[in-house]
Motif scaffolding. Structure first.
Motif, PDB file in Angstrom:
ATOM      1  N   ASN A 116       0.820  -1.237   0.004  1.00 31.71           N
ATOM      2  CA  ASN A 116       0.129  -0.131   0.081  1.00 31.71           C
ATOM      3  C   ASN A 116       0.618   1.188   0.094  1.00 31.71           C
ATOM      4  OD1 ASN A 116       1.072  -0.107   2.634  1.00 31.71           O
ATOM      5  ND2 ASN A 116      -0.988  -0.320   3.679  1.00 31.71           N
ATOM      6  N   GLU A 117       2.217   1.333   0.310  1.00 32.35           N
ATOM      7  CA  GLU A 117       2.836   2.536   0.057  1.00 32.35           C
ATOM      8  C   GLU A 117       3.741   2.614  -1.169  1.00 32.35           C
ATOM      9  OE1 GLU A 117       5.843   1.634   3.383  1.00 32.35           O
ATOM     10  OE2 GLU A 117       4.464   2.081   4.772  1.00 32.35           O
ATOM     11  N   ILE A 118       3.646   1.587  -1.945  1.00 35.41           N
ATOM     12  CA  ILE A 118       4.557   1.538  -3.005  1.00 35.41           C
ATOM     13  C   ILE A 118       4.135   2.571  -4.209  1.00 35.41           C
ATOM     14  CG2 ILE A 118       5.331   0.147  -5.279  1.00 35.41           C
ATOM     15  CD1 ILE A 118       5.922  -2.121  -3.119  1.00 35.41           C
ATOM     16  N   PRO A 119       2.815   2.332  -4.332  1.00 30.24           N
ATOM     17  CA  PRO A 119       1.968   3.406  -5.549  1.00 30.24           C
ATOM     18  C   PRO A 119       2.525   4.869  -5.401  1.00 30.24           C
ATOM     19  CG  PRO A 119       0.492   1.677  -5.204  1.00 30.24           C
ATOM     20  CD  PRO A 119       1.656   1.830  -4.040  1.00 30.24           C
ATOM     21  N   LEU A 120       2.214   5.386  -4.247  1.00 24.29           N
ATOM     22  CA  LEU A 120       2.607   6.788  -4.264  1.00 24.29           C
ATOM     23  C   LEU A 120       3.968   7.013  -4.214  1.00 24.29           C
ATOM     24  CD1 LEU A 120       1.443   9.630  -4.046  1.00 24.29           C
ATOM     25  CD2 LEU A 120       1.520   9.221  -1.584  1.00 24.29           C
ATOM     26  N   ALA A 156      -5.445  14.132 -11.203  1.00 23.26           N
ATOM     27  CA  ALA A 156      -4.147  13.545 -10.971  1.00 23.26           C
ATOM     28  C   ALA A 156      -3.436  14.317  -9.786  1.00 23.26           C
ATOM     29  CB  ALA A 156      -3.360  13.710 -12.350  1.00 23.26           C
ATOM     30  N   ASN A 157      -3.820  15.745  -9.797  1.00 19.89           N
ATOM     31  CA  ASN A 157      -3.113  16.359  -8.434  1.00 19.89           C
ATOM     32  C   ASN A 157      -3.519  16.131  -7.146  1.00 19.89           C
ATOM     33  OD1 ASN A 157      -1.432  18.036 -10.199  1.00 19.89           O
ATOM     34  ND2 ASN A 157      -2.989  19.536 -10.627  1.00 19.89           N
ATOM     35  N   SER A 158      -5.073  15.938  -7.123  1.00 19.03           N
ATOM     36  CA  SER A 158      -5.545  15.473  -5.729  1.00 19.03           C
ATOM     37  C   SER A 158      -5.153  13.985  -5.623  1.00 19.03           C
ATOM     38  CB  SER A 158      -7.089  15.012  -6.026  1.00 19.03           C
ATOM     39  OG  SER A 158      -7.493  16.411  -6.596  1.00 19.03           O
ATOM     40  N   PHE A 159      -4.859  13.146  -6.569  1.00 18.02           N
ATOM     41  CA  PHE A 159      -4.385  11.826  -6.171  1.00 18.02           C
ATOM     42  C   PHE A 159      -2.774  11.849  -5.699  1.00 18.02           C
ATOM     43  CE2 PHE A 159      -2.157   8.061  -7.616  1.00 18.02           C
ATOM     44  CZ  PHE A 159      -2.926   7.033  -6.912  1.00 18.02           C
ATOM     45  N   MET A 160      -1.962  12.882  -6.361  1.00 19.89           N
ATOM     46  CA  MET A 160      -0.794  13.093  -5.951  1.00 19.89           C
ATOM     47  C   MET A 160      -0.481  13.398  -4.361  1.00 19.89           C
ATOM     48  SD  MET A 160       1.669  12.267  -8.124  1.00 19.89           S
ATOM     49  CE  MET A 160       3.200  13.152  -7.682  1.00 19.89           C
ATOM     50  N   GLY A 169      -7.917   3.307   3.998  1.00 20.68           N
ATOM     51  CA  GLY A 169      -9.147   2.944   3.266  1.00 20.68           C
ATOM     52  C   GLY A 169      -9.320   2.889   1.823  1.00 20.68           C
ATOM     53  N   GLN A 170     -10.360   2.893   1.138  1.00 20.29           N
ATOM     54  CA  GLN A 170     -10.331   2.882  -0.418  1.00 20.29           C
ATOM     55  C   GLN A 170     -10.152   4.270  -0.977  1.00 20.29           C
ATOM     56  OE1 GLN A 170     -11.119  -0.202  -2.140  1.00 20.29           O
ATOM     57  NE2 GLN A 170     -10.736  -1.213  -0.181  1.00 20.29           N
ATOM     58  N   VAL A 171      -9.481   4.329  -2.038  1.00 18.95           N
ATOM     59  CA  VAL A 171      -9.275   5.615  -2.780  1.00 18.95           C
ATOM     60  C   VAL A 171      -9.915   5.528  -4.187  1.00 18.95           C
ATOM     61  CG1 VAL A 171      -7.410   7.049  -3.806  1.00 18.95           C
ATOM     62  CG2 VAL A 171      -7.175   6.520  -1.436  1.00 18.95           C
ATOM     63  N   TYR A 172     -10.242   6.651  -4.508  1.00 17.50           N
ATOM     64  CA  TYR A 172     -11.076   6.535  -5.767  1.00 17.50           C
ATOM     65  C   TYR A 172     -10.695   7.820  -6.704  1.00 17.50           C
ATOM     66  CZ  TYR A 172     -14.118   2.844  -4.335  1.00 17.50           C
ATOM     67  OH  TYR A 172     -14.690   1.675  -3.745  1.00 17.50           O
TER      68      TYR A 172
END
Length: 592
Positions: A116-120, A156-160, A169-172
């Motif tokens: 769960n830490e890798i994607p970001l 994309a900016n919000s996701f970053m 939790g779940q992120v969309y």
């Protein structure tokens, strides 16, 4: 732990390599392979460490049908995650491929991978956060947001900034286009959901034929955009389609999709403008009864822009009051080590900002608690700077001095382009930046402009008067000049200027005082702070309006005027001596 592994595998020296992006994709695919094999979706085997063997492996994985634990992953997203593997591998040096494969295998063998830490960590290496916003900005938005359940990150900016919320939790997240790293993020962490879409024009994520609602959300919009007429078609009845401002539509959309806590960072143009549409939107915002706070952040957080950001915080429960928090002062700024393309400042003292939403810890220096009903029935002014201006200070000669906004002291007249028709019509002399002498005074302009009846009204609006202060806002942005007492009746300002004309009944006795302050070291620093760092430097009108001007006493203003006269005399002497020296040089040349 996994973040440390990613950082160790991607040293800063690799960023200059032309295969850097391909290397990030390779790492993402290796981490995805490790997770798939742990879930027994792929056979447990030793990972190959060379291009020749990895290429068929990735091709085979990409051709597999999604099933089992990945049944909710779209097949096209699965293919996007693997389709570029074979062609990207050839760009990366073989020793780097070997090192990456061995490192991922070792980490997997010793259970060091927290997926769960890798994607970001990978996303931030692909698009460094410093090129968008300071890291403390992400910390602030995450601290303000809700936790657990489903979290909506609309672009994309919000996701970053908010992908770390997937730890709880779940992120969309909706993206205009799904990259290979985006697709791999979904495979590596099952709590991340990414779909192609646009929050306003083409929202994603549906449940039973309806747009899915979320427990909370974090939204970031770095610039406002005005849509074309009829461009916004809303079949979900979320929006007011008569509104064309993306900022206002984005806020409405976030309120509609998130039933719980919502945190939205926007440029805040709707707070500064007073058209009927903007006032009506502010009333709508207050009437929702969920708005808890508006925070004004410092200017300079966005690379290339001096515009401040505003953060809106809304809660699930109804509130009768709203906190207006001004966090734009120097206390909340930290100067970073400057790199090309990065923000001018970093956000500082985030903990103090958070304290301002608690009545027990809020400071009247930064925060104001106001009744929503009174605001709705009154002026509907929601800019925190308006309520904290009475305690605003700037440092002058090392001492804090009370200050007022520039717009309260002068009329700000934006000069427009005048069309020269080259006919014997009414003639004006156009003042340009080249007509400013070294003392800062305007000299006799040389450029003639012939204006017909259509352009006459515009020309008269920018006629200059003795004592007008001119500020260049485009190109040589920041240059200051003053119109002398001897001023032609047909002098007009060039479109690169704004005219600052002193209002009546202010504490400033003369425009000379304003001119001398803006030419001072402190004044230049303030003007430079609102000047954008683009190819063509520019000063935005809203930034100029909020420029703080010290509230000098009558005695201090008298001293400034006296100093001005002495400075002009000295410049005149310098000019006389320089002209005399040139004359002597010319005489020597004649004799030779």
């Amino acid at each position: 732990m996994s973040r440390d592994i990613v950082h160790a595998l991607i040293p800063g020296t690799l960023q200059s390599k032309n295969w850097y992006q391909a290397y990030l994709v390779l790492l993402g695919q290796l981490f995805a392979w490790a997770r798939l094999s742990e879930l027994e979706f792929l056979p447990e085997q030793e990972l190959p460490d060379n291009h020749a063997e990895l290429e068929p492996l990735f091709r085979t994985i990409g051709q597999k049908k999604v099933a089992g634990a990945f049944a909710n992953v779209d097949q096209s997203l699965w293919q996007t995650a693997w389709q570029q593997g074979d062609e990207l591998l050839g760009q990366i040096p073989s020793d780097e491929i070997t090192r990456a494969c061995h490192s991922v295998m070792t980490a997997k063998r010793h259970n060091l991978l927290k997926y769960n830490e890798i994607p970001l960590a990978l996303q931030r290496r692909s698009k460094p956060l410093s090129s968008a916003l300071p890291e403390a900005m992400g910390e602030l938005l995450e601290a303000l947001s809700g936790s657990g359940g489903s979290c909506y990150l609309p672009n994309a900016n919000s996701f970053m900034l908010g992908a770390d919320l997937a730890l709880a939790g779940q992120v969309y997240s909706e993206q205009p286009a799904i990259s290979t790293l985006d697709a791999l993020s979904v495979l590596i962490n099952p709590d991340i959901h990414i779909a192609q879409g646009h929050p306003v024009l083409e929202p994603a994520f549906f449940t039973s034929g309806q747009l899915q609602k979320f427990d909370h959300g974090v939204g970031l919009l770095t610039a406002d955009h005005r849509y074309k007429v009829n461009e916004v078609r809303d079949i979900f009845q979320r929006l007011d389609t008569q509104v064309r401002s993306e900022e206002m539509l984005f806020i409405r959309h976030m309120f509609w999709r998130c039933s719980g806590q919502v945190v939205i960072a926007v440029p805040g143009r709707f707070l500064q403008k007073n058209t009927e549409q903007h006032i009506a939107f502010r009333r709508w915002l207050l009437k929702q009864n969920r708005l808890h706070a508006i925070i004004k952040l410092p200017k300079g957080l966005l690379p290339g822009r001096a515009t401040p950001l505003y953060v809106l915080v809304a809660k699930r429960q109804v509130t009768d009051n709203v906190y207006l928090i001004d966090a734009s002062s120097d206390y909340f700024k930290a100067t970073p080590v400057r790199k090309k393309g990065t923000a001018k400042i970093q956000l500082n003292n985030v903990d103090v900002i958070l304290e301002q939403m608690n009545e027990d810890s809020a400071s009247p220096r930064f925060s104001k608690k106001l009744d929503k009903k009174a605001l709705i029935q009154g002026s509907v002014i929601l800019d925190p700077g308006h309520y904290c201006a009475d305690i605003r200070r700037i440092d002058l000669l090392g001492k804090p001095v009370a200050a007022s906004y520039l717009e309260t002291l002068v009329d700000i007249i934006r000069a427009q382009a005048l069309r020269d028709i080259h006919l014997e019509k009414q003639v004006f002399l156009e003042v340009t930046a080249n007509d400013i002498n070294e003392a800062g005074e305007i000299e006799q302009p040389a450029k003639e402009i012939h204006v017909d009846e259509k352009g006459l009204k515009r020309a008269k609006q920018q006629l200059l008067q003795p004592g007008d202060v001119l500020l260049v806002i485009k190109g040589q942005a920041g240059r200051i000049a003053i119109v002398p007492d001897v001023c032609g009746l047909n002098w007009v300002a060039n479109q690169s200027f704004v005219i600052l004309r002193l209002k009546q009944n202010t504490y400033l006795n003369s425009s000379i005082v304003l001119f001398r302050f803006l030419r001072s070291q402190t004044g230049k620093a303030l003007v430079d702070s609102i000047c954008t760092e683009s190819q063509v430097p520019f000063i935005h009108g809203n930034d100029l309006k909020q420029l703080p001007i010290p509230e000098w006493s009558a005695f201090e203003q008298q001293q400034a005027e006296q100093s001005h006269r002495e400075i002009l005399k000295l410049y005149a002497q310098v000019r006389f001596i320089r002209d005399k020296a040139r004359m002597i040089e010319d005489e020597l040349l004649k004799e030779a």
